[in-house]
Design a protein around this motif. Structure first.
Motif, PDB file in Angstrom:
ATOM      1  N   TRP A 190      -9.386  -3.589  32.995  1.00  0.00           N
ATOM      2  CA  TRP A 190      -9.030  -2.081  32.853  1.00  0.00           C
ATOM      3  C   TRP A 190      -7.845  -2.239  32.113  1.00  0.00           C
ATOM      4  N   MET A 191      -6.889  -3.241  32.804  1.00  0.00           N
ATOM      5  CA  MET A 191      -5.641  -3.383  31.881  1.00  0.00           C
ATOM      6  C   MET A 191      -5.736  -3.887  30.384  1.00  0.00           C
ATOM      7  N   MET A 192      -6.781  -4.511  30.234  1.00  0.00           N
ATOM      8  CA  MET A 192      -6.952  -4.961  28.651  1.00  0.00           C
ATOM      9  C   MET A 192      -7.367  -3.997  27.750  1.00  0.00           C
ATOM     10  N   ASN A 193      -7.998  -2.992  28.126  1.00  0.00           N
ATOM     11  CA  ASN A 193      -8.359  -1.891  27.595  1.00  0.00           C
ATOM     12  C   ASN A 193      -7.046  -0.888  27.395  1.00  0.00           C
ATOM     13  N   PHE A 194      -6.180  -0.770  28.487  1.00  0.00           N
ATOM     14  CA  PHE A 194      -4.999   0.034  28.564  1.00  0.00           C
ATOM     15  C   PHE A 194      -4.090  -0.592  27.279  1.00  0.00           C
ATOM     16  N   VAL A 195      -3.937  -2.009  27.474  1.00  0.00           N
ATOM     17  CA  VAL A 195      -3.148  -2.516  26.245  1.00  0.00           C
ATOM     18  C   VAL A 195      -3.464  -2.210  25.025  1.00  0.00           C
ATOM     19  N   GLU A 196      -4.657  -2.140  24.619  1.00  0.00           N
ATOM     20  CA  GLU A 196      -5.209  -1.799  23.476  1.00  0.00           C
ATOM     21  C   GLU A 196      -4.902  -0.298  23.183  1.00  0.00           C
ATOM     22  N   GLN A 197      -4.900   0.370  24.070  1.00  0.00           N
ATOM     23  CA  GLN A 197      -4.573   2.078  23.889  1.00  0.00           C
ATOM     24  C   GLN A 197      -3.029   1.942  23.428  1.00  0.00           C
ATOM     25  N   LEU A 198      -2.197   1.387  24.524  1.00  0.00           N
ATOM     26  CA  LEU A 198      -0.656   1.424  24.302  1.00  0.00           C
ATOM     27  C   LEU A 198      -0.236   1.078  23.066  1.00  0.00           C
ATOM     28  N   ILE A 199      -0.792  -0.167  22.746  1.00  0.00           N
ATOM     29  CA  ILE A 199      -0.158  -0.591  21.453  1.00  0.00           C
ATOM     30  C   ILE A 199      -0.616   0.295  20.101  1.00  0.00           C
ATOM     31  N   THR A 200      -2.113   0.791  20.195  1.00  0.00           N
ATOM     32  CA  THR A 200      -2.651   1.402  19.120  1.00  0.00           C
ATOM     33  C   THR A 200      -1.826   3.014  19.095  1.00  0.00           C
ATOM     34  N   HIS A 201      -1.513   3.305  20.351  1.00  0.00           N
ATOM     35  CA  HIS A 201      -0.550   4.669  20.366  1.00  0.00           C
ATOM     36  C   HIS A 201       0.551   4.322  19.633  1.00  0.00           C
ATOM     37  N   ILE A 202       1.316   3.284  19.920  1.00  0.00           N
ATOM     38  CA  ILE A 202       2.658   2.987  19.015  1.00  0.00           C
ATOM     39  C   ILE A 202       2.420   2.857  17.736  1.00  0.00           C
ATOM     40  N   CYS A 203       1.567   2.100  17.334  1.00  0.00           N
ATOM     41  CA  CYS A 203       1.163   2.261  15.802  1.00  0.00           C
ATOM     42  C   CYS A 203       0.818   3.345  15.175  1.00  0.00           C
ATOM     43  N   LYS A 204       0.210   4.300  15.938  1.00  0.00           N
ATOM     44  CA  LYS A 204       0.007   5.643  15.418  1.00  0.00           C
ATOM     45  C   LYS A 204       1.287   6.422  15.490  1.00  0.00           C
ATOM     46  N   VAL A 205       1.878   6.699  16.596  1.00  0.00           N
ATOM     47  CA  VAL A 205       3.088   7.804  16.613  1.00  0.00           C
ATOM     48  C   VAL A 205       4.136   7.134  15.847  1.00  0.00           C
ATOM     49  N   VAL A 206       4.662   5.930  15.856  1.00  0.00           N
ATOM     50  CA  VAL A 206       5.890   5.358  15.290  1.00  0.00           C
ATOM     51  C   VAL A 206       5.565   4.962  13.956  1.00  0.00           C
ATOM     52  N   PHE A 207       4.306   4.615  13.656  1.00  0.00           N
ATOM     53  CA  PHE A 207       4.093   3.978  12.044  1.00  0.00           C
ATOM     54  C   PHE A 207       3.006   4.825  11.222  1.00  0.00           C
ATOM     55  N   ASN A 208       2.111   5.346  12.119  1.00  0.00           N
ATOM     56  CA  ASN A 208       0.879   5.997  11.512  1.00  0.00           C
ATOM     57  C   ASN A 208       0.148   5.034  10.621  1.00  0.00           C
ATOM     58  N   LYS A 209       0.003   3.784  11.124  1.00  0.00           N
ATOM     59  CA  LYS A 209      -0.953   2.733  10.706  1.00  0.00           C
ATOM     60  C   LYS A 209      -1.206   1.967  11.584  1.00  0.00           C
ATOM     61  N   THR A 210      -2.213   1.024  11.127  1.00  0.00           N
ATOM     62  CA  THR A 210      -2.664   0.005  12.198  1.00  0.00           C
ATOM     63  C   THR A 210      -2.504  -1.562  11.657  1.00  0.00           C
ATOM     64  N   GLU A 211      -2.167  -1.513  10.339  1.00  0.00           N
ATOM     65  CA  GLU A 211      -1.995  -2.904   9.503  1.00  0.00           C
ATOM     66  C   GLU A 211      -0.649  -2.990   9.296  1.00  0.00           C
ATOM     67  N   PHE A 212      -0.177  -4.286   9.781  1.00  0.00           N
ATOM     68  CA  PHE A 212       1.236  -4.667   9.590  1.00  0.00           C
ATOM     69  C   PHE A 212       1.458  -5.947   8.790  1.00  0.00           C
ATOM     70  N   THR A 213       2.373  -6.248   8.191  1.00  0.00           N
ATOM     71  CA  THR A 213       2.721  -7.669   7.578  1.00  0.00           C
ATOM     72  C   THR A 213       3.668  -8.261   8.521  1.00  0.00           C
ATOM     73  N   PHE A 214       3.415  -9.359   9.035  1.00  0.00           N
ATOM     74  CA  PHE A 214       4.486 -10.105   9.659  1.00  0.00           C
ATOM     75  C   PHE A 214       4.411 -11.600   9.105  1.00  0.00           C
ATOM     76  N   GLU A 215       6.024 -11.988   8.456  1.00  0.00           N
ATOM     77  CA  GLU A 215       5.837 -13.025   7.539  1.00  0.00           C
ATOM     78  C   GLU A 215       4.730 -13.039   6.452  1.00  0.00           C
ATOM     79  N   ASP A 216       4.073 -14.049   6.466  1.00  0.00           N
ATOM     80  CA  ASP A 216       2.926 -14.038   5.411  1.00  0.00           C
ATOM     81  C   ASP A 216       1.761 -13.418   5.899  1.00  0.00           C
ATOM     82  N   LYS A 217       1.514 -12.803   7.153  1.00  0.00           N
ATOM     83  CA  LYS A 217       0.183 -12.774   7.507  1.00  0.00           C
ATOM     84  C   LYS A 217       0.094 -11.085   7.546  1.00  0.00           C
TER      85      LYS A 217
END
Length: 501
Positions: free
Chosen positions: A286-313
RNA sequence: GGGCGCGUAGCUCAGUGGUAGAGCAUCUGCCUUUUAAGCAGAGGGUCGGUGGUUCGAAACCACCCGCGCUCACCA
């Protein structure tokens, strides 16, 4: 660094003189208030040529261009910079006072909005009030825009030591720094709101603890005078939060500082921010699914995107995330099953991988090392690593069907762990045995092994419901989402050695 | 903790043994739509600290202090 008036330099001395001259003119250099009705962003976004909009703004002078009987300056408020225009024939006495003002001074301005000949939206000043005289020169950078519209910064305040020690200056002169901390704050409030909406209760548990636990780490020790006992600064919130689940709360979380008395580097600060969440009647699936929801929620409300650049990745948080087994992942890489292998076989494998075997490495540390060396660096896209060896996880519940592992997962992104979770061990008899195994490790010299927490055992002996638990390292999550490679760039006041004199 | 590197004006930096420099910032003068404003001039330094080598050290050597990067451990 020195604040003694006796040895201030010329620049500072000059500012004290200006301060006195202003006072002689009857100007209070440290005002009491100034009512503002606009900011730099609002003025620029809502510009209308004909309107001659009257505004009151306040901010810090960041640049001055004096041209005799008229001057331009840039002032910076919370939202950014805006140019102001002053003329001697219009503001008279105040123009004389302005001559005694410097870059760094904080002023309040009244005027009307216009656009200059060269096209910059500016405020034509009708009244200027000094709000705070700055006595120290700012390490101000100059900005220009090249022919391609790129911003060029000259003489940027770049000394990392000074930037960390005097973060207030860093925040004034390096706008990108401020942006990172605003984003950090947004991430934390997004997490808090999400958890609140799910009905989980935010709680506060002790930082000063007679026994520390919940993680493998060395603690800070402090002393309580009245009780005359040593106390530890917490290394994790876990054991107290689980006591609250015993107490009957339907899900509790805490976002707070933990303290670990270990080395400092670009991913470790002695105090750091953790979010821990415990939800009764749930398990790690259950917690795995919850973590997916939590992080994608942050992506959506703070950044409004799901793709991020970190260093060269490039990282894509789109769900579902990959799930791999800890044991299988190592076996795929090395051909060795770390559960079945003997300690000697593990040592041989570690040696072949070039891992430096310190004295008295137990099975747990060997396995952990082998994982870090072989699998971890390749986990770039969000990945759940599931089912850890029991030796590594003294607080996690035995797997319901697989031998030798517990129901635990860690989430990896860009080769780094961002959270750790498990089906919490609620069998008090097993928990006691795990603590006793930890004590053996401790006696063998492992300073990070758990102590037996009798009160925690007593709590779960009353009965703790099956519970899913989660820990998220907030600083590292912020690093990942804001593309910062040093933890010091996401902590406002990172720990530094004491300043000399 | 180990390895590598750095520390010179308020800021960013040059300066490899012989009179401490540049740009910006500061100060003075001129300049009423400039924007890295401009023009003319001026001031500003215990060259991180202490010792040593040398006729002479910002530079070479030793130690110390602080910082960064990196490796090890940890979230």
């Amino acid at each position: 660094m020195e604040t003694n008036l006796t040895d201030v330099n010329e620049l500072i001395k000059r500012r004290y003189e200006e301060l006195e001259e202003l006072q002689k003119m009857g100007i209070e250099p440290y005002a009491y208030s100034f009512d503002v009705n606009a900011d730099s962003e609002d003025i620029k976004n809502n510009f209308n040529e004909d309107e001659k909009r009257e505004v009151k703004i306040a901010g810090r002078i960041m640049a001055i261009r004096r041209m005799g009987k008229a001057s331009f300056a840039h002032i910076m408020d919370d939202k950014g910079k805006i140019q102001i225009y002053l003329r001697k024939d219009e503001i008279g006495e105040q123009y004389a006072a302005f001559k005694l003002m410097d870059i760094g001074d904080i002023v309040g301005v009244e005027g009307f909005v216009f656009k200059t000949r060269t096209g910059e939206i500016s405020v034509h000043v009708t009244s200027l009030k000094l709000l705070a005289k700055s006595l120290r020169p700012l390490p101000i950078a100059k900005e220009a825009t090249d022919e391609h519209g790129n911003k060029i910064i000259y003489d940027q305040f770049a000394d990392k030591e000074l930037r960390y020690r005097q973060r207030y200056v860093d925040l004034i002169v390096n706008p990108d720094v401020k942006e990172v901390f605003i984003t950090r704050s947004k991430i934390i409030s997004a997490i808090r709101r999400f958890l609140d909406e799910q009905g989980y209760l935010e709680v506060e548990t002790p930082i000063l603890q007679p026994l520390y636990g919940g993680a493998a780490a060395r603690p800070f020790i402090t002393h309580h005078n009245a009780l005359d006992i040593d106390l530890y600064l917490r290394i994790a919130d876990e054991l107290y939060l689980k006591r609250l689940i015993v107490g009957g709360f339907n899900g509790v979380y805490e976002i707070s500082k933990d303290f670990r008395n270990e080395g400092m580097d670009r991913t470790h600060n002695p105090e750091f921010t953790m979010m821990e969440l415990y939800v009764p009647y749930k398990d790690y699936e259950w917690m795995m699914n919850f973590v997916e929801q939590l992080i994608t929620h942050i992506c959506k409300v703070v950044f409004n995107k799901t793709e991020f650049t970190f260093e060269d990745k490039t990282i894509d948080f789109k769900t579902p995330w990959k799930r791999i087994s800890f044991v299988d992942a190592i076996e795929d890489k090395t051909g060795v099953n770390v559960i079945k292998a003997s300690e000697d076989e593990l040592k041989g494998l570690a040696k072949n991988l070039g891992i430096d075997l310190g004295a008295a490495e137990g099975r747990a540390k060997l396995i952990d090392e082998i994982f870090s060396e072989t699998v971890e660096p390749e986990l770039i896209q969000p990945t759940f690593v599931v089912d850890y060896p029991v030796e590594l996880s003294p607080l996690a519940k035995k797997h319901r069907s697989k031998e030798g592992v517990v129901e635990r997962f860690e989430t990896y992104v860009a080769g780094k762990e961002i959270c750790n979770a498990f089906s919490e061990l609620n069998d008090p008899i097993d928990q006691r045995k795990r603590f006793e195994d930890q004590v053996k490790l401790r006696e063998a010299g492992d300073e990070e092994a758990h102590q037996v927490d009798e009160d925690f055992l007593r709590a779960i002996e009353y009965g703790m419901p099956p519970t899913a638990g989660l820990g998220v390292g907030i600083d590292r999550l912020v690093m990942l989402l804001t593309n910062q490679t040093s933890i010091r760039d996401v902590i406002l006041f990172p720990q530094m050695k004491p300043e000399n004199q």
